[in-house]
Write an enzyme that holds these catalytic residues in place. Structure first.
Site, PDB file in Angstrom:
ATOM      1  N   PHE A   9     -33.062  26.235  25.913  1.00  0.00           N
ATOM      2  CA  PHE A   9     -33.706  24.929  26.268  1.00  0.00           C
ATOM      3  C   PHE A   9     -34.995  25.254  26.674  1.00  0.00           C
ATOM      4  CE2 PHE A   9     -29.800  23.056  26.377  1.00  0.00           C
ATOM      5  CZ  PHE A   9     -29.577  22.016  26.794  1.00  0.00           C
ATOM      6  N   HIS A  50     -22.679  20.353  32.493  1.00  0.00           N
ATOM      7  CA  HIS A  50     -23.191  21.633  33.043  1.00  0.00           C
ATOM      8  C   HIS A  50     -23.487  21.387  34.615  1.00  0.00           C
ATOM      9  CE1 HIS A  50     -26.153  18.362  32.271  1.00  0.00           C
ATOM     10  NE2 HIS A  50     -26.749  18.565  32.975  1.00  0.00           N
ATOM     11  N   CYS A  69     -39.648   4.715  34.354  1.00  0.00           N
ATOM     12  CA  CYS A  69     -38.478   5.302  34.639  1.00  0.00           C
ATOM     13  C   CYS A  69     -38.440   5.650  36.333  1.00  0.00           C
ATOM     14  CB  CYS A  69     -37.929   6.449  33.818  1.00  0.00           C
ATOM     15  SG  CYS A  69     -36.485   7.221  34.020  1.00  0.00           S
ATOM     16  N   CYS A 115     -44.550  13.597  31.278  1.00  0.00           N
ATOM     17  CA  CYS A 115     -43.679  12.466  30.563  1.00  0.00           C
ATOM     18  C   CYS A 115     -44.558  11.173  30.437  1.00  0.00           C
ATOM     19  CB  CYS A 115     -42.500  12.126  31.461  1.00  0.00           C
ATOM     20  SG  CYS A 115     -41.485  10.948  30.825  1.00  0.00           S
ATOM     21  N   CYS A 160     -35.138   9.167  37.043  1.00  0.00           N
ATOM     22  CA  CYS A 160     -35.044  10.666  36.690  1.00  0.00           C
ATOM     23  C   CYS A 160     -34.897  11.685  37.720  1.00  0.00           C
ATOM     24  CB  CYS A 160     -36.642  10.829  35.907  1.00  0.00           C
ATOM     25  SG  CYS A 160     -36.495  12.615  35.214  1.00  0.00           S
ATOM     26  N   ASP A 161     -33.921  12.474  37.479  1.00  0.00           N
ATOM     27  CA  ASP A 161     -33.626  13.523  38.345  1.00  0.00           C
ATOM     28  C   ASP A 161     -34.047  15.009  37.939  1.00  0.00           C
ATOM     29  OD1 ASP A 161     -31.938  13.866  36.470  1.00  0.00           O
ATOM     30  OD2 ASP A 161     -30.052  13.817  37.713  1.00  0.00           O
ATOM     31  N   THR A 162     -35.082  15.010  37.044  1.00  0.00           N
ATOM     32  CA  THR A 162     -35.484  16.374  36.340  1.00  0.00           C
ATOM     33  C   THR A 162     -36.822  16.678  36.816  1.00  0.00           C
ATOM     34  OG1 THR A 162     -33.996  15.943  34.338  1.00  0.00           O
ATOM     35  CG2 THR A 162     -35.684  17.369  34.073  1.00  0.00           C
ATOM     36  N   GLU A 182     -34.360  16.113  22.665  1.00  0.00           N
ATOM     37  CA  GLU A 182     -33.978  15.064  23.562  1.00  0.00           C
ATOM     38  C   GLU A 182     -35.060  14.181  24.114  1.00  0.00           C
ATOM     39  OE1 GLU A 182     -31.713  17.253  26.658  1.00  0.00           O
ATOM     40  OE2 GLU A 182     -30.196  17.602  25.680  1.00  0.00           O
TER      41      GLU A 182
END
Length: 206
Positions: free
Chosen positions: A25, A200, A46, A31, A49-51, A112
């Site tokens: 990855f 995951h 957005c 973003c 988002c949790d990233t 993605e």
């Protein structure tokens, strides 16, 4: 061109049609729908988002980044190599030079994306995850993964989006169990959609 990468790691894909497959990855910084800073979340396009994708390491060239991805791969054979380009929004940085450099290392390339940016070259697997308030530039993908529920991005808006598979991914957070139940109910009533899982997180992997 240089690239800013928040993290690069080997793991097992935890969702979508490639679930269970080993992949490197590459999570790109940045973003176009949120700055990544909590202070800006309330006014972001957005907001769920949790990233983490703010900052990271700069790679001076496509070759340097592709070499790092190849060095991270553990498999003995080259014909099963896979790299997933994610973010943030990876298509803000991914270009034809990087695609070519990864291919020279034998990687199958997946991306993605939120679908708001054009794809700069041939990609083997495209996953589009639409966000409310962000018009799509891409008109087709291998799979569409819609976080559910989203006000302003209801599943019926994407029924005719050209994708091999349509996934509903229950929104994480304090209402996760209710969102799973609601997404499952929607899939039962609209079997064109599949219920997605983020395995995951259950596995304890990145």
């Amino acid at each position: 061109m240089s690239y800013v990468v928040h993290e690069l790691f080997l793991t097992v894909q935890g969702e979508g049609a490639n679930i269970g497959r080993a992949a490197v990855f590459i999570r790109f910084a940045g973003c176009n729908l949120w700055s990544g800073r909590e202070a800006d979340r309330a006014k972001a396009v957005c907001r769920f988002c949790d990233t983490e994708f703010v900052g990271g390491k700069r790679f001076a060239s496509a070759r340097a980044l592709a070499d790092k991805a190849a060095a991270t791969w553990r498999g003995a054979t080259l014909n099963r190599r896979m790299v997933v380009l994610t973010g943030g929004e990876p298509l803000l940085q991914v270009d034809a030079a990087l695609i070519a450099a990864l291919r020279q290392h034998g990687f199958s390339i997946a991306v993605e994306t939120n679908g708001t940016q054009p794809i700069p070259g041939p990609i083997d697997w495209v996953c589009v995850s639409p966000k409310a308030g962000a018009p799509l530039v891409l008109e087709a993908a291998d799979e569409l993964k819609l976080v559910y529920p989203q006000v302003g991005a209801e599943p019926d808006q994407f029924e005719n989006f050209r994708a091999g598979q349509h996934w509903l991914s229950p929104m994480d957070g304090p209402d996760l169990r209710a969102n799973i139940a609601a997404a499952a109910e929607y899939c039962l009533a609209h079997p064109h959609w599949r219920l997605a899982i983020q395995a995951h997180k259950t596995w304890g992997l990145a």
